[in-house]
Design an enzyme around this catalytic site. Structure first.
Site, short mmCIF file in Angstrom:
data_model
loop_
_atom_site.label_atom_id
_atom_site.label_comp_id
_atom_site.label_asym_id
_atom_site.label_seq_id
_atom_site.Cartn_x
_atom_site.Cartn_y
_atom_site.Cartn_z
N GLY A 175 54.12 4.08 -35.12
CA GLY A 175 52.68 4.22 -34.96
C GLY A 175 52.24 5.62 -34.61
O GLY A 175 51.23 6.12 -35.12
N THR A 176 52.98 6.28 -33.72
CA THR A 176 52.58 7.62 -33.31
C THR A 176 52.60 8.59 -34.49
O THR A 176 51.65 9.35 -34.70
CB THR A 176 53.50 8.14 -32.19
OG1 THR A 176 53.33 7.31 -31.02
CG2 THR A 176 53.19 9.57 -31.83
N GLN B 115 47.84 -2.82 -32.85
CA GLN B 115 47.75 -4.01 -32.02
C GLN B 115 47.05 -5.19 -32.68
O GLN B 115 46.92 -6.25 -32.06
CB GLN B 115 47.06 -3.68 -30.69
CG GLN B 115 47.87 -2.77 -29.79
CD GLN B 115 49.16 -3.41 -29.29
OE1 GLN B 115 49.35 -4.62 -29.38
NE2 GLN B 115 50.06 -2.59 -28.74
N SER C 133 52.88 -0.32 -36.64
CA SER C 133 54.20 -0.05 -36.07
C SER C 133 55.07 -1.30 -36.16
O SER C 133 54.65 -2.39 -35.75
CB SER C 133 54.06 0.38 -34.60
OG SER C 133 55.33 0.60 -34.02
N GLY C 134 56.29 -1.14 -36.67
CA GLY C 134 57.16 -2.28 -36.89
C GLY C 134 57.58 -3.01 -35.64
O GLY C 134 57.66 -4.24 -35.62
N HIS C 135 57.83 -2.29 -34.55
CA HIS C 135 58.38 -2.97 -33.37
C HIS C 135 57.33 -3.77 -32.62
O HIS C 135 57.65 -4.48 -31.67
CB HIS C 135 59.11 -1.99 -32.45
CG HIS C 135 58.23 -1.15 -31.58
ND1 HIS C 135 57.99 -1.44 -30.26
CD2 HIS C 135 57.56 -0.01 -31.84
CE1 HIS C 135 57.20 -0.52 -29.74
NE2 HIS C 135 56.92 0.36 -30.68
N THR D 245 65.21 10.99 -46.97
CA THR D 245 65.77 9.69 -47.35
C THR D 245 65.17 8.58 -46.49
O THR D 245 65.10 8.69 -45.27
CB THR D 245 67.30 9.70 -47.18
OG1 THR D 245 67.84 10.78 -47.96
CG2 THR D 245 67.91 8.39 -47.62
N CYS E 129 53.39 3.51 -23.07
CA CYS E 129 53.51 4.96 -23.23
C CYS E 129 53.05 5.72 -22.01
O CYS E 129 53.31 6.92 -21.89
CB CYS E 129 52.73 5.42 -24.46
SG CYS E 129 53.42 4.79 -26.01
#
Length: 374
Positions: A68-69, A175, A195-197, A232, A318
């Site tokens: 995300g960042t 979110q 963001s994936g996590h 890559t 964060c």
């Protein structure tokens, strides 16, 4: 462990772990033209299509990033570079720290950053946005859902206001993705970050949606990702994110999560009469509850719950560990209450037993702390 910190990070879904393992065994470079490379490329194409379908986008509009960042920074810096003569950026006072810190740096470099306030429930006033955006505005950047309170901003209308004045529009959707429908066919944002996590995929993978008519200067030079982010590809993370999008697009847990969140709030308010839900009257994502226990230090509440194996937070991961109260809650006018608020964020694995376990211990913790304070 009983986990109520899904807004900080989510457990890796078993299906996503399986996708990581398979993709790691297919070790070839997707840019290679031999059979192994083509197999890896097919997996990359499949995942890009799954993410695109999840967002109501086309595969060409999906740019894979590290999270995300990076996605936020690519959009903001890219929009500035696309319109170098426009030196104003409009945002809100309650954005994620990854954006606010970047914007503070841009201010030091000569940009004028206008931060819109919010009301006591965390709502954004679109009239304020109308008044703030001018011909000098290069970008409007607003989060879709707040990471601390869950309050949802009207990004569709905000994007229209930005475009009416010739500005680009970016939304930090980290979110809201996976908690409500996000459809870029009906939302006019130029850029969107996820963001994936936060979606049961691994850490280290994210997406920046870049609308087809837009382009950004490269972060890293190379042919990959429409030449906007060379290098890559992180194929294991990308494959897992594709699977996560396919799972979450079904929305099968949304109703249950909403019911559990509402149950948690009502029971806390019943058992702890002095408690108050921050943003209660605003439209919120279905999993987030930010509750003020006025006069009690939130860090102590979090620590006492942690000792019992119940994991909650005071707000954005964060900024965890800092000594400053939440900038989000201060912007909402909470004052001292900003230091007494705890965030409970639920997920697809949260059960009623988890909520009942929390409810079984939290009132006593609060009562004992109030006794010591008095």
């Amino acid at each position: 462990m009983t986990y109520f910190d899904y807004n900080a990070s989510t457990p890796l879904a078993r299906e996503c772990l399986d996708a990581v393992i398979v993709a790691m065994s297919e070790f070839a470079n997707p840019s290679s033209t031999h059979g192994s490379g083509l197999m890896a490329k097919r997996r990359l194409i499949t995942a890009r299509g799954e993410v695109a379908e999840f967002l109501g986008a086309t595969p060409q509009e999906i740019i894979f990033t590290s999270g995300g960042t990076e996605s936020n920074h690519m959009a903001i810096l890219g929009a500035c570079a696309a319109q170098p003569d426009k030196k104003q950026i409009v945002t809100s006072a309650v954005e994620h720290p990854s954006n606010l810190l970047l914007l503070a740096d841009l201010e030091r470099k000569g940009y004028r950053v206008t931060k819109l306030g919010v009301d006591c429930d965390g709502n954004l006033n679109l009239s304020d946005l109308e008044n703030a955006v001018t011909e000098e505005t290069s970008l409007v950047s607003l989060m879709w859902a707040n990471n601390e309170t869950g309050v949802i901003f009207p990004v569709g209308q905000a994007a229209e206001i930005a475009h009416k004045n010739g500005a680009l529009f970016h939304t930090d959707a980290v979110q809201i993705c996976g908690k409500a429908e996000v459809n870029m066919k009906s939302t006019a944002a130029d850029f969107l970050s996820l963001s994936g996590h936060k979606m049961h995929a691994p850490k280290g993978i994210g997406v920046l949606f870049v609308r087809k008519k837009q382009s950004l200067p490269p972060v890293f030079f190379g042919h990959q990702e429409r030449k906007m982010r060379g290098g890559t590809e992180n194929l294991p993370g990308i494959a897992a994110l594709g699977v996560a999008c396919r799972i979450l697009a079904q929305g099968t847990h949304w109703s249950q999560t909403t019911q559990l969140r509402d149950y948690l709030e009502s029971e806390i308010l019943n058992r702890v009469p002095s408690a108050r839900v921050n943003g209660k009257n605003a439209s919120r994502v279905n999993n987030t509850s930010n509750i003020c226990f006025h006069g009690l230090p939130s860090e102590v509440i979090v620590d006492k719950l942690d000792q019992l194996g119940i994991h909650v937070s005071t707000g954005a991961a964060c900024t965890a560990g800092g000594n400053h109260p939440s900038h989000v809650l201060l912007a909402m006018g909470l004052g001292p209450g900003a230091e007494s608020s705890v965030r409970f964020s639920l997920g697809r694995d949260t059960s009623k037993e988890d909520v009942d376990h929390l409810l079984g211990v939290l009132p006593d913790i609060i009562d004992n702390m109030r006794g010591k304070v008095q």
